[in-house]
Enzyme design. Structure first.
Site, short mmCIF file in Angstrom:
data_model
loop_
_atom_site.label_atom_id
_atom_site.label_comp_id
_atom_site.label_asym_id
_atom_site.label_seq_id
_atom_site.Cartn_x
_atom_site.Cartn_y
_atom_site.Cartn_z
N ASP A 22 -0.70 -2.39 -1.06
CA ASP A 22 0.72 -2.75 -1.13
C ASP A 22 0.93 -3.94 -0.18
OD1 ASP A 22 3.56 -2.42 -1.67
OD2 ASP A 22 3.69 -1.62 0.36
N ASP A 24 4.45 -5.28 1.41
CA ASP A 24 5.43 -5.14 2.49
C ASP A 24 5.08 -3.95 3.38
OD1 ASP A 24 7.20 -7.28 1.67
OD2 ASP A 24 7.75 -5.99 -0.01
#
Length: 247
Positions: A22, A24
């Site tokens: 991922d 963020d």
């Protein structure tokens, strides 16, 4: 004796053939900027449209509410989830307006503040690449490419599947696993031989729902409940920093 590249990885990673990260809060320190932008956008709307119950009128919490409702989701899905939790079931055009206000705030703050990558993540990705393990970045955010580029780490990833690609392909958001599965497909590695690294509840659920061999939760919040929440929702292990996955 010559030290082999794979010996720099913790044993939990030595059997995986690819890793999907991922963006963020995992690769870049952008979760705090997202959370601040959401807080401003949500509280501006709630000030004009107070929720029906007094207990629903509390301010947006940049830690708990962000992780619970919006982190890892598309802007629209995140705005819908948070506003519904405050007792507001709104037409799509209203939710979209709140989400777009957040996006404008985020873009402005990104231009002002820039972005950094987490050093521990960079070390891990470089170790994986030395070991011949391909890496992908995946994010529901349409800003993911810009974030990685600003943080000078875009070139470390073999594949990027961002919000622009997700919209083009019609991929549903987390906790559905489609975003991660598309990243693994582009790396030509089945999910059952790949790992997912996530910091959001919806993201670890997506990794588990996709049948990935390993779901790593990242809980940068030192509070014990942060890691426990990720474990409850599908993480196999939880670390505070990805350098912990280096032997």
């Amino acid at each position: 004796m010559t030290v082999q590249p794979h010996q720099t990885l913790a044993s939990v990673l030595r059997d995986v053939r690819a890793v999907v990260f991922d963006t963020d809060g995992v690769i870049t320190d952008s979760a705090r900027v997202h959370a601040a932008a959401w807080k401003t956008a949500f509280e501006a709307y709630l000030a004009e449209h107070p929720p029906p119950a007094p207990e629903q009128r509390r301010p947006f919490d940049v830690r708990d509410d962000y992780l619970r409702y919006v982190d890892g989701r598309s802007r629209f899905d995140g705005a819908t989830a948070f506003l519904a939790a405050r007792g507001l079931r709104l037409p799509p055009e209203t939710v979209r307006a709140v989400a777009e206000a957040k996006d404008r705030l985020f873009s402005a703050r990104l231009r002002e503040q820039g972005m950094d990558a987490y050093p521990g993540t960079v070390r891990l990705v470089r170790a994986l690449r030395r070991a011949g393990i391909p890496c992908a970045a995946a994010s529901a955010s349409r800003h993911a490419r810009e974030l990685l580029d600003r943080a000078a780490v875009l070139g470390l990833f073999d594949v990027l599947v961002d919000g622009v690609e997700a919209a083009r392909l019609g991929l549903p958001g987390k906790p559905r696993p489609d975003l991660f599965l598309e990243a693994a497909r582009r790396l030509d590695v089945p999910a059952c031989r790949a790992a997912v690294v996530e910091d959001a509840v919806a993201g670890v659920e997506a990794g588990r729902n996709g049948g990935f061999a390993l779901v790593v939760g990242v809980a940068r919040d030192p509070a014990p409940e942060a890691g426990q929440r990720l474990l409850r929702h599908g993480a196999d292990i939880v670390v505070r920093d990805l350098a912990e996955l280096l032997a």
